[in-house]
Design a protein around this motif. Sequence first.
Motif, PDB file in Angstrom:
ATOM      1  N   GLN A  69      51.419  35.214 -78.117  1.00 24.72           N
ATOM      2  CA  GLN A  69      52.440  34.720 -79.040  1.00 24.72           C
ATOM      3  C   GLN A  69      53.400  33.777 -78.320  1.00 24.72           C
ATOM      4  OE1 GLN A  69      54.747  37.812 -80.869  1.00 24.72           O
ATOM      5  NE2 GLN A  69      55.889  36.405 -82.197  1.00 24.72           N
ATOM      6  N   GLN A  70      53.809  34.134 -77.123  1.00 29.47           N
ATOM      7  CA  GLN A  70      54.705  33.291 -76.353  1.00 29.47           C
ATOM      8  C   GLN A  70      54.062  31.944 -76.039  1.00 29.47           C
ATOM      9  OE1 GLN A  70      55.634  34.505 -72.221  1.00 29.47           O
ATOM     10  NE2 GLN A  70      57.785  34.336 -72.783  1.00 29.47           N
ATOM     11  N   SER A  72      51.828  30.367 -77.668  1.00 34.22           N
ATOM     12  CA  SER A  72      51.636  29.550 -78.872  1.00 34.22           C
ATOM     13  C   SER A  72      52.887  28.773 -79.263  1.00 34.22           C
ATOM     14  CB  SER A  72      51.198  30.437 -80.040  1.00 34.22           C
ATOM     15  OG  SER A  72      52.268  31.296 -80.447  1.00 34.22           O
ATOM     16  N   THR A  73      54.043  29.187 -78.755  1.00 31.16           N
ATOM     17  CA  THR A  73      55.295  28.518 -79.111  1.00 31.16           C
ATOM     18  C   THR A  73      55.689  27.432 -78.114  1.00 31.16           C
ATOM     19  OG1 THR A  73      56.698  30.080 -77.887  1.00 31.16           O
ATOM     20  CG2 THR A  73      56.108  30.672 -80.155  1.00 31.16           C
ATOM     21  N   LEU A  74      54.946  27.294 -77.032  1.00 32.51           N
ATOM     22  CA  LEU A  74      55.326  26.349 -75.990  1.00 32.51           C
ATOM     23  C   LEU A  74      54.942  24.920 -76.380  1.00 32.51           C
ATOM     24  CD1 LEU A  74      54.198  28.420 -72.866  1.00 32.51           C
ATOM     25  CD2 LEU A  74      56.535  28.101 -73.724  1.00 32.51           C
TER      26      LEU A  74
END
Length: 274
Positions: A69-70, A72-74
């Motif tokens: 999840q982390q 995917s936000t970068l």
Amino acid sequence: MQPTFVVLTDLSRSAEAALTYTTRLAQRLDGRLVLLHVFLDPVLEPEISMVAAPILVASREEIITSMVQQASTLPVPADTEVVVDVLSSALANVVQQHHPLLLALGREEPDNLLDRLVGNRALPILQDTRHPLLLVPEGWQDTELPQRLVVAIDAHPFWLSAPSLALDELFDALQPTTTVVHVIPGQGPSQTKVELASVQRTGLFGKLTSASLYEVWKEAPAAGILHAAAELKAQLIVMLARPHTFLGGLFHRSITAQILRRSPIPVLVLPTTK
């Protein structure tokens, strides 16, 4: 090949600081990230049981989910790797597979955990991979890429390792103002020519002249380096790690280790061959 940056993470606040900083570096080079978490087995690596690590009480599935999840936000491409291994093997594998420009690690606070951090994580990274290591303090919030850096040296010549020299692409992109800092604890003579020549020979830091040298007199080396960095408003300290500093307890007493524990700004450690 797309430049790669490996960030060691345990999903803590300090790891988040390292990830945020390294993401900006990757953006500058149109690079990619690898988020690495290593489940350290306390039986194989008993020292890790001394470190306050929330990761030890979380399940592997929870960690994988959170890391994906982390990632995917970068704003840059990012892969995640969660492995169960001893740290040395995990680092060797990730270096062999991804050939990263550097490995990044967050420095945990409060102060009473820092010695453990250096002993359990920074030393194995430097010792086992001989790759550049970026250490980012948990409280570092500057959103600007480093434009003012200091290179701390002694009076002895040095030659950087091949992985350290491979950072030329990054420094070319950053174009920082560089000051070479030498601390002279006593009354000994300045070795200006030796100091500058070694740094100039690396080709990493642009054109350096005698005006690029900053000497600190009659201070302990680590205190003098931090003093100079504060006066120069540096945003990054570059330290050298010579092969002899990797000999266990010697590293813990080295100037590099003191800077890693005490610096309020990020530190980049470059392994040398001499």
